[in-house]
Design a protein around this motif. Sequence first.
Motif, PDB file in Angstrom:
ATOM      1  N   LEU A   1      22.128  41.752 -30.880  1.00 59.37           N
ATOM      2  CA  LEU A   1      21.908  40.930 -32.079  1.00 59.37           C
ATOM      3  C   LEU A   1      21.746  39.458 -31.684  1.00 59.37           C
ATOM      4  O   LEU A   1      20.825  38.768 -32.133  1.00 59.37           O
ATOM      5  N   ILE A   2      22.620  38.998 -30.812  1.00 61.86           N
ATOM      6  CA  ILE A   2      22.585  37.589 -30.402  1.00 61.86           C
ATOM      7  C   ILE A   2      21.302  37.279 -29.628  1.00 61.86           C
ATOM      8  O   ILE A   2      20.604  36.309 -29.925  1.00 61.86           O
ATOM      9  N   ILE A   3      20.951  38.137 -28.682  1.00 58.82           N
ATOM     10  CA  ILE A   3      19.776  37.861 -27.850  1.00 58.82           C
ATOM     11  C   ILE A   3      18.486  37.938 -28.686  1.00 58.82           C
ATOM     12  O   ILE A   3      17.551  37.154 -28.484  1.00 58.82           O
ATOM     13  N   GLY A   4      18.460  38.848 -29.648  1.00 57.37           N
ATOM     14  CA  GLY A   4      17.291  38.963 -30.528  1.00 57.37           C
ATOM     15  C   GLY A   4      17.083  37.706 -31.363  1.00 57.37           C
ATOM     16  O   GLY A   4      15.950  37.227 -31.535  1.00 57.37           O
ATOM     17  N   ARG A   5      18.189  37.121 -31.876  1.00 53.41           N
ATOM     18  CA  ARG A   5      18.084  35.882 -32.674  1.00 53.41           C
ATOM     19  C   ARG A   5      17.716  34.717 -31.761  1.00 53.41           C
ATOM     20  O   ARG A   5      17.020  33.797 -32.159  1.00 53.41           O
ATOM     21  N   TYR A   6      18.196  34.753 -30.514  1.00 52.66           N
ATOM     22  CA  TYR A   6      17.825  33.701 -29.557  1.00 52.66           C
ATOM     23  C   TYR A   6      16.309  33.692 -29.368  1.00 52.66           C
ATOM     24  O   TYR A   6      15.673  32.628 -29.387  1.00 52.66           O
TER      25      TYR A   6
ATOM     26  N   SER B   1      15.450  51.823 -24.991  1.00 60.86           N
ATOM     27  CA  SER B   1      14.332  52.337 -25.791  1.00 60.86           C
ATOM     28  C   SER B   1      14.312  51.615 -27.135  1.00 60.86           C
ATOM     29  O   SER B   1      13.401  51.754 -27.917  1.00 60.86           O
ATOM     30  N   ASP B   2      15.358  50.850 -27.411  1.00 60.75           N
ATOM     31  CA  ASP B   2      15.450  50.109 -28.669  1.00 60.75           C
ATOM     32  C   ASP B   2      15.505  48.615 -28.336  1.00 60.75           C
ATOM     33  O   ASP B   2      16.468  48.143 -27.752  1.00 60.75           O
ATOM     34  N   PRO B   3      14.439  47.857 -28.676  1.00 59.73           N
ATOM     35  CA  PRO B   3      14.390  46.449 -28.250  1.00 59.73           C
ATOM     36  C   PRO B   3      15.512  45.582 -28.839  1.00 59.73           C
ATOM     37  O   PRO B   3      15.797  44.509 -28.323  1.00 59.73           O
ATOM     38  N   ALA B   4      16.184  46.064 -29.892  1.00 61.35           N
ATOM     39  CA  ALA B   4      17.243  45.257 -30.500  1.00 61.35           C
ATOM     40  C   ALA B   4      18.527  45.302 -29.679  1.00 61.35           C
ATOM     41  O   ALA B   4      19.434  44.521 -29.897  1.00 61.35           O
ATOM     42  N   ARG B   5      18.635  46.236 -28.748  1.00 62.22           N
ATOM     43  CA  ARG B   5      19.847  46.305 -27.937  1.00 62.22           C
ATOM     44  C   ARG B   5      19.513  45.804 -26.539  1.00 62.22           C
ATOM     45  O   ARG B   5      18.368  45.679 -26.158  1.00 62.22           O
ATOM     46  N   MET B   6      20.531  45.533 -25.774  1.00 67.45           N
ATOM     47  CA  MET B   6      20.264  44.892 -24.489  1.00 67.45           C
ATOM     48  C   MET B   6      20.128  45.861 -23.331  1.00 67.45           C
ATOM     49  O   MET B   6      19.880  45.454 -22.205  1.00 67.45           O
TER      50      MET B   6
END
Lengths: 148, 110
Positions: free
Chosen positions: B61-66, A102-107
């Motif tokens: 964090l890593i995937i977002g910066r990618y 639900s949070d796009p910053a997490r995977m």
Amino acid sequence: MNVKNNARLEFLGIAENVSFARSCIGAFTAQLDCTLEDIEEIKLVVSEAVSNSIIHGYGGSRDGRVVIEASLYDNRTIEITVLDYGCGIEDLEQAMKPSYSSDPARMGLGFTFMKSFMDEMEVISKPNEGTSVRLKRSFLLREQQAYA
Amino acid sequence: MGYELKQVRNTLVVKLTGELDMLIVDRLRKEIDKRLEEQTFKNLIFNLERVSFIDSSGLGLIIGRYKKMNANSGRMYIVGASNNVEKILLFSGINKLVPIYNQEQDIISI
């Protein structure tokens, strides 16, 4: 199964306590004659469950409490329950899908890690009451499977 | 957890120390994104040599910066992951998007 040891940990659901929680449960797990790699995996799943409680359960409110209960059993088994009294999960089935977040910053890998590194995972959640995640792993069974 | 942001020509190097979990991720994300908005970097390197732990907050964090680098035709790399950390990176599949090298020197020489 016989309970050989038991611990209960209760703390404020804030980001500062994620490391505290995983270190405590990591140290508790070390009593089971397991490898450092095993302990790292336990620390990871605790980190995921506690982060979920803080981020999703309490939405970063900083005043909710998280409870962890851990027990050691025969067969070098550990059972860990991570509990919060937060908002609960509306759609459990969707939340547990790989890469759902639900949070796009997490995977969206939290539940995937928990499922992969543990033998059993059970999630009970009620909207507005909270969520409990029960995780179990036997190091003896894992070793037997690895050498079978 | 500590971090250091260093610019080497058109490359931004983010050097991290300690455990990469949700405690540090928000602050780090803001700081890196600020640098990426101020200037267009060709490369972004995450140096994980001194990172002892990573969870899905760190992976996010890593995937977002990618995604940000990729949107600006930039490249991103991970260097120096310990066995522990590398195992989690491989498990997540992040290595299919962000190549992992042993050390910064390996990237500079390609």
